[in-house]
Design an enzyme around this catalytic site. Structure first.
Site, PDB file in Angstrom:
ATOM      1  N   SER A 152       0.838  -1.198   0.000  1.00 31.14           N
ATOM      2  CA  SER A 152       0.000   0.000   0.000  1.00 31.14           C
ATOM      3  C   SER A 152       0.876   1.253   0.000  1.00 31.14           C
ATOM      4  CB  SER A 152      -0.954  -0.059   1.188  1.00 31.14           C
ATOM      5  OG  SER A 152      -1.975   0.886   1.039  1.00 31.14           O
ATOM      6  N   ASP A 228     -10.169  -5.625  -2.775  1.00 34.61           N
ATOM      7  CA  ASP A 228      -9.517  -4.628  -1.921  1.00 34.61           C
ATOM      8  C   ASP A 228     -10.454  -3.425  -1.744  1.00 34.61           C
ATOM      9  OD1 ASP A 228      -7.854  -2.425  -1.080  1.00 34.61           O
ATOM     10  OD2 ASP A 228      -6.111  -3.562  -1.763  1.00 34.61           O
ATOM     11  N   HIS A 261      -7.418  -5.960   1.321  1.00 33.53           N
ATOM     12  CA  HIS A 261      -6.196  -5.154   1.516  1.00 33.53           C
ATOM     13  C   HIS A 261      -5.359  -5.643   2.712  1.00 33.53           C
ATOM     14  CE1 HIS A 261      -4.071  -1.483   0.392  1.00 33.53           C
ATOM     15  NE2 HIS A 261      -3.984  -1.100   1.654  1.00 33.53           N
TER      16      HIS A 261
HETATM   17  N1  LIG Z   1      -8.700   2.960   8.484  1.00 30.44           N
HETATM   18  C1  LIG Z   1      -7.873   1.803   8.516  1.00 30.44           C
HETATM   19  C2  LIG Z   1      -6.809   1.940   7.458  1.00 30.44           C
HETATM   20  C3  LIG Z   1      -5.479   1.437   7.829  1.00 30.44           C
HETATM   21  C4  LIG Z   1      -5.001   0.300   6.954  1.00 30.44           C
HETATM   22  O1  LIG Z   1      -5.739  -0.417   6.306  1.00 30.44           O
HETATM   23  N2  LIG Z   1      -3.685   0.155   6.964  1.00 30.44           N
HETATM   24  C5  LIG Z   1      -3.077  -0.876   6.168  1.00 30.44           C
HETATM   25  C6  LIG Z   1      -2.219  -0.204   5.157  1.00 30.44           C
HETATM   26  S1  LIG Z   1      -3.197   0.902   4.170  1.00 30.44           S
HETATM   27  C7  LIG Z   1      -2.112   1.708   3.114  1.00 30.44           C
HETATM   28  O2  LIG Z   1      -1.043   2.091   3.340  1.00 30.44           O
HETATM   29  C8  LIG Z   1      -2.291  -1.782   7.070  1.00 30.44           C
HETATM   30  O3  LIG Z   1      -1.338  -2.402   6.663  1.00 30.44           O
HETATM   31  N3  LIG Z   1      -2.733  -1.882   8.328  1.00 30.44           N
HETATM   32  C9  LIG Z   1      -2.029  -2.639   9.356  1.00 30.44           C
HETATM   33  C10 LIG Z   1      -2.461  -4.060   9.520  1.00 30.44           C
HETATM   34  O4  LIG Z   1      -1.807  -4.763  10.311  1.00 30.44           O
HETATM   35  O5  LIG Z   1      -3.414  -4.512   8.863  1.00 30.44           O
HETATM   36  C11 LIG Z   1      -7.363   1.622   9.932  1.00 30.44           C
HETATM   37  O6  LIG Z   1      -7.015   2.608  10.592  1.00 30.44           O
HETATM   38  O7  LIG Z   1      -7.294   0.451  10.364  1.00 30.44           O
END
Ligand SMILES: N[C@@H](CCC(=O)N[C@@H](CSC=O)C(=O)NCC(=O)O)C(=O)O
Length: 284
Positions: A152, A228, A261
């Site tokens: 991401s 996603d 995602h």
């Molecule tokens: N609103 C959500 C968004 C945060 C999220 O999905 N983060 C992803 C990366 S998104 C793009 O850079 C991520 O990797 N999260 C960490 C995980 O361990 O899944 C939120 O705040 O959760």
């Protein structure tokens, strides 16, 4: 005179015959204390090993990938070290820095900020391209062969670092990358704050723009989940596909039906990425 950086050990866990270690250090590029993680495969006990950089996404620290991706088993088999930097400066308290998940802390976007109040600390491009590699080379048995990957916002970081530094990384891959940050809400919000109102200064950090400029001919390997939740508004892989086709830039874009995602997606396909990088990292 060579300056030796001080590293403070934070934790150490044996994993698949190798070691997952976390460290704290003072970053000059970011002007704050930072933590990072390294996975050292068993081969690192007796020889210098190649290194994969993993750049994480919004809200992450060095821990998300190491704990959720399930990469250690295959990295141990392939004899590859993995370093996970954090995703922004830490321990700072700038106005608005901690107010949203997509800007400020946890959202450094791998750029060098030029605007107040961000420019003193938010220099993640230099930290990941120069400072942390120098720290890693000083303290760990790595052999100078490097690859880069990320997810991401971190996929955007991996693609732009590789495109801007031709010949530096032997291979680059990404999961669900933000490929055109100058044209999506996450990127526009961050770039306006970090880089200012002139979009001309943003394009150096945009994979589509870099491919269009012919910055490098490095093959890009990308996995993208078709389910996603950020696909249409933020990620827009079809834009990279179009610009790569137009400029004859080598791209493998795999669309994976049903995957979202999350790190479940990454864990499912990380083995393919590690084997892809190993092929390049071990090539004579
Ligand atoms: N609103 C959500 C968004 C945060 C999220 O999905 N983060 C992803 C990366 S998104 C793009 O850079 C991520 O990797 N999260 C960490 C995980 O361990 O899944 C939120 O705040 O959760």
């Amino acid at each position: 005179m060579t300056m030796t950086e001080n590293l403070e050990p934070v934790s150490s866990n044996k994993s698949f015959g190798g070691w997952h270690k976390r460290y704290r250090h003072r970053s000059r590029a970011l002007d704050c204390e930072m933590e990072f993680a390294i996975y050292l495969p068993p081969q690192a006990e007796t020889e210098r090993v190649p290194l994969l950089w993993w750049l994480s996404g919004l809200t992450c620290t060095d821990e998300n990938f190491m704990q959720k991706a399930g990469a250690h088993r295959v990295a141990a088999e392939l004899g590859i070290a993995i370093v996970c930097p954090d995703t922004s400066p830490r321990g700072t308290d700038l106005p608005g820095e901690h107010d949203s998940y997509d800007f400020g802390s946890g959202a450094g976007f791998y750029v060098n900020a030029t605007q107040e109040p961000w420019k003193q600390h938010y220099r993640m491009y230099d930290y990941v391209a120069e400072e942390l590699p120098s720290v890693v080379r000083q303290h760990f048995p790595v052999n100078g062969r490097e690859a880069i990957s990320g997810h991401s916002m971190g996929g955007h970081g991996a693609l732009t670092l590789a495109l801007r530094r031709p010949g530096h990384y032997r291979s680059v891959s990404a999961f669900s990358p933000i490929v055109n940050p100058t044209q999506c809400p996450w990127g526009r919000k961050a770039f306006r704050e970090y880089l200012g109102d002139d979009p001309g200064s943003w394009t150096q950090y945009d994979a589509c723009e870099l491919v269009a400029k012919g910055a490098s001919s490095q093959h890009l390997f990308i996995d993208q989940g078709e389910a996603d939740q950020f696909l249409e508004e933020q990620l827009k892989p079809e834009r990279l596909e179009a610009v790569c086709e137009e400029h004859d830039h080598p791209l493998t874009l795999r669309r994976q039906p049903g995957y979202d995602h999350s790190y479940f997606f990454i864990a499912t396909f990380i083995e393919d990425h590690l084997r892809y990088h190993a092929e390049h990292l071990h090539k004579r």
